[in-house]
Motif scaffolding. Structure first.
Motif, PDB file in Angstrom:
ATOM      1  N   ARG A  38       0.840  -1.202   0.000  1.00 30.69           N
ATOM      2  CA  ARG A  38       0.000   0.000   0.000  1.00 30.69           C
ATOM      3  C   ARG A  38       0.873   1.249   0.000  1.00 30.69           C
ATOM      4  O   ARG A  38       2.033   1.201   0.416  1.00 30.69           O
ATOM      5  N   ASP A  39       0.317   2.359  -0.442  1.00 31.58           N
ATOM      6  CA  ASP A  39       1.012   3.642  -0.374  1.00 31.58           C
ATOM      7  C   ASP A  39       1.241   4.002   1.093  1.00 31.58           C
ATOM      8  O   ASP A  39       0.399   3.722   1.944  1.00 31.58           O
ATOM      9  N   ILE A  40       2.377   4.626   1.364  1.00 30.35           N
ATOM     10  CA  ILE A  40       2.681   5.071   2.720  1.00 30.35           C
ATOM     11  C   ILE A  40       3.551   6.322   2.645  1.00 30.35           C
ATOM     12  O   ILE A  40       4.399   6.444   1.754  1.00 30.35           O
ATOM     13  N   VAL A  41       3.326   7.238   3.567  1.00 32.35           N
ATOM     14  CA  VAL A  41       4.159   8.438   3.707  1.00 32.35           C
ATOM     15  C   VAL A  41       4.766   8.407   5.103  1.00 32.35           C
ATOM     16  O   VAL A  41       4.052   8.196   6.088  1.00 32.35           O
ATOM     17  N   VAL A  42       6.083   8.603   5.184  1.00 32.59           N
ATOM     18  CA  VAL A  42       6.784   8.631   6.461  1.00 32.59           C
ATOM     19  C   VAL A  42       7.421  10.012   6.597  1.00 32.59           C
ATOM     20  O   VAL A  42       8.232  10.411   5.759  1.00 32.59           O
ATOM     21  N   GLU A  43       7.041  10.719   7.632  1.00 35.61           N
ATOM     22  CA  GLU A  43       7.555  12.067   7.874  1.00 35.61           C
ATOM     23  C   GLU A  43       9.003  12.011   8.355  1.00 35.61           C
ATOM     24  O   GLU A  43       9.447  10.997   8.907  1.00 35.61           O
TER      25      GLU A  43
END
Length: 145
Positions: A38-43
């Motif tokens: 799945r798409d994921i964004v990690v800050e």
């Protein structure tokens, strides 16, 4: 022929058609590429959990090492939060997840299908008079709980 080692789709993954079974990129590659389910964004400075939809089966005296791909690390300034992921043979049936730490200064995003890490099957040895007697009671992070 009996199964020796490999990857399967986790039984309870809803979107099985999106799971990419790992393969080696070249004939002499040691690692099997693991892809984001799945798409994921990690800050920046944060840790994210990349789902794969996969489980691995192997012999009792083997483990699966999860390593960041060198190109991914260099290009995106990312590392595994635990250095090396260790998947034991009794983890079978549970989903392999990749703990990513963003050490860069901008948000990091992985899209479904991106190659994130690589997995390498390895043998291990036991010490004399080994007395391990515990039994795995769950999936990710369950040992010793």
């Amino acid at each position: 022929m009996a199964k020796v080692r490999g990857f399967e789709i986790v039984a309870d993954v809803a979107d099985k058609e999106q799971v990419i079974l790992p393969k080696r990129s070249t004939e002499k590659s040691a690692g099997y590429d693991l892809h984001a389910l799945r798409d994921i964004v990690v800050e920046p400075g944060q840790v994210g959990l990349v789902e794969t939809g996969l489980t691995a089966y192997m012999q009792a005296d083997e483990w699966l090492g999860i390593y960041i791909r060198s190109g991914t690390s260099f290009k995106y300034q990312v590392m595994l939060a635990n250095g090396v992921g260790v998947v034991d043979s009794d983890y079978y049936g549970n989903e392999i997840k990749i703990m990513i730490r963003n050490i860069g200064d901008r948000p990091l995003s992985f899209q479904r299908g991106d190659r994130v890490a690589q997995a390498i099957f390895q043998k291990y040895l036991l010490v004399d008079a080994d007395e391990a007697s515990g039994v795995r009671s769950g999936g990710f992070g369950s040992t010793g709980v």
